[in-house]
Design an enzyme around this catalytic site. Structure first.
Site, mmCIF file in Angstrom:
data_model
loop_
_atom_site.group_PDB
_atom_site.id
_atom_site.type_symbol
_atom_site.label_atom_id
_atom_site.label_comp_id
_atom_site.label_asym_id
_atom_site.label_seq_id
_atom_site.Cartn_x
_atom_site.Cartn_y
_atom_site.Cartn_z
ATOM 1 N N ILE A 15 72.927 61.781 49.315
ATOM 2 C CA ILE A 15 73.230 62.263 47.949
ATOM 3 C C ILE A 15 72.219 63.335 47.546
ATOM 4 C CG2 ILE A 15 73.537 61.634 45.517
ATOM 5 C CD1 ILE A 15 74.255 58.797 46.423
ATOM 6 N N ASP A 34 60.446 64.024 50.845
ATOM 7 C CA ASP A 34 61.184 63.013 51.604
ATOM 8 C C ASP A 34 60.332 62.640 52.814
ATOM 9 O OD1 ASP A 34 64.644 62.491 51.837
ATOM 10 O OD2 ASP A 34 63.253 61.687 53.312
ATOM 11 N N ALA A 82 64.570 58.813 46.208
ATOM 12 C CA ALA A 82 64.001 58.200 47.421
ATOM 13 C C ALA A 82 63.988 56.682 47.265
ATOM 14 C CB ALA A 82 62.582 58.722 47.647
ATOM 15 N N ALA A 83 64.507 55.988 48.269
ATOM 16 C CA ALA A 83 64.570 54.529 48.192
ATOM 17 C C ALA A 83 65.027 53.973 49.538
ATOM 18 C CB ALA A 83 65.587 54.107 47.122
ATOM 19 N N TYR A 149 67.444 44.230 47.143
ATOM 20 C CA TYR A 149 67.728 45.640 46.789
ATOM 21 C C TYR A 149 68.040 45.726 45.297
ATOM 22 C CZ TYR A 149 70.421 50.066 46.606
ATOM 23 O OH TYR A 149 70.897 51.317 46.283
ATOM 24 N N VAL A 192 81.118 52.768 53.770
ATOM 25 C CA VAL A 192 82.364 52.269 54.365
ATOM 26 C C VAL A 192 83.348 53.403 54.684
ATOM 27 C CG1 VAL A 192 83.354 51.688 52.075
ATOM 28 C CG2 VAL A 192 84.194 50.540 54.111
ATOM 29 N N ILE A 208 86.404 44.884 59.035
ATOM 30 C CA ILE A 208 86.287 44.542 57.608
ATOM 31 C C ILE A 208 85.557 43.215 57.501
ATOM 32 C CG2 ILE A 208 87.594 43.878 55.554
ATOM 33 C CD1 ILE A 208 89.774 45.814 56.424
#
Ligand code: NAD
Length: 317
Positions: A15, A34, A82-83, A149, A192, A208
């Site tokens: 992103i 980064d 950033a994560a 998370y 996905v 799936i």
């Protein structure tokens, strides 16, 4: 609008590179920080010759010396993306996610306070409590730290908002829903949509997890990036938490059928961490529309087509 000095943390990620792209197109000066733990300099190749692209710093948000040095650039806005982003990794190794997503965010926040820089904090829809209503999830819905998370993002959100109340620092917390598009990884670490398209192109089965009735609200990455940058431009959203999504959800079964057409290629497998699965994710983005005038522009079919074209182009290289 006057040209701003802007820092994008995580700008070499999926992103992040689209946020950098949008900011450059809007005429701003952009620095990227980064550590390349999940990003790639290749993601910035098309952007780094832009006249307003300033610098790439290969550094870690946990390294206070790097931040101290960088923030003397006098930024107007910091977009903090950033994560550590993987839910399953956070369950297997919570310390890594905590250190990057909470401590790292605290370090960035401290710099923003010291230099009075507006901070846009990239949170996630994964912080929400289960909700089954067809009205969608608004910012008023309850939150639940269903994984480390989500717990780390909530902790970081609270710290970011506390600096608005305690120090009058301009901050905005944003919670995009599942985002997809070109530059997303196509392996197990990716999203996905990218994984399904890649498997379809390589004639591999689409796996799936669980029964596939879980739904996702899928936001095309250029719509997401436009939302992210607009949150940094507007004073109206200081101290606010804002969602962004498509406003439509689709089950993973339906998504697989939309991508692969041939249903014999779809396989259901046991979920590794069913406790962190969210059965329905549907975004109510009316607050973003009211405050920012933001709405998604890409339909799911268009976004899938653009993603497929990009994945095919990378396979030719
Ligand atoms: N992808 C989605 O669907 C989605 C949805 C909502 C929110 N988000 C959030 O958006 C942000 C970007 O996600 P993404 O999907 O582009 O993931 P990504 O992994 O591609 O981007 C994150 C970037 O941060 C960098 N990074 C990680 N730890 C770092 C550290 N300690 N110091 C410096 N850089 C570091 C990585 O190298 C990577 O380039 C994340 O904060 C994520 O939580 C993602």
């Amino acid at each position: 609008m006057k040209a701003l000095n802007i820092l994008v943390t995580g700008g070499a990620g999926f992103i992040g590179r689209w946020v950098v792209d949008r900011l450059l197109k809007d005429g701003h000066y952009v620095w990227v920080l980064d550590d390349l733990s999940n990003g790639n300099l290749e993601n910035l190749v098309d952007l780094q010759n832009h006249k307003n692209y300033q610098d790439f710093v290969n550094g870690d948000i946990k390294d206070i010396r790097v931040l101290n040095h960088l923030f003397f650039k006098k930024f107007d806005v910091c977009y903090h993306l950033a994560a550590s982003i993987n839910v399953q990794d956070s369950i297997d190794n919570p310390g890594k996610t905590f250190n990057n997503d909470v401590i790292g965010t605290f370090n960035v926040l401290e710099q923003c306070k010291r230099h009075h820089v507006k901070l846009v904090f990239m949170s996630t829809c994964m912080v929400y409590e289960r909700a089954y209503s067809d009205d969608g999830i608004s910012e008023m819905n309850s939150v639940k730290p269903a994984s480390p998370y989500a717990g780390s993002k909530l902790a970081a959100e609270n710290m970011v908002l506390s600096y608005y109340y305690a120090y009058d620092l301009p901050v905005t917390v944003i919670r995009p829903f599942n985002t997809y598009g070109p530059f997303q990884k196509t392996d197990g670490e990716g999203g996905v949509v990218a994984i399904f398209i890649n498997n379809m192109l390589e004639d591999k089965p689409l796996k799936i997890y669980g029964d596939g009735t879980q739904t996702r609200d899928l936001l095309y990455v250029e719509d997401c990036a436009r939302f992210v940058v607009e949150s940094g431009y507007s004073d109206k959203v200081n101290g606010e938490v804002i969602n962004a999504g498509l406003g439509k959800d689709i089950s993973i079964n339906e998504l697989a059928k939309l991508i692969v057409k041939d249903e014999t290629k779809i396989k259901h497998v046991t979920h590794i961490h069913p406790q962190s699965e969210i059965p329905k994710l549907l975004c109510d983005y009316s607050k973003a529309k009211a405050l920012l005038g933001w709405e998604p522009e890409y339909r799911l079919e268009e976004g899938i087509k653009k993603t497929e074209t990009w994945i095919k182009s990378t396979n030719l290289l």
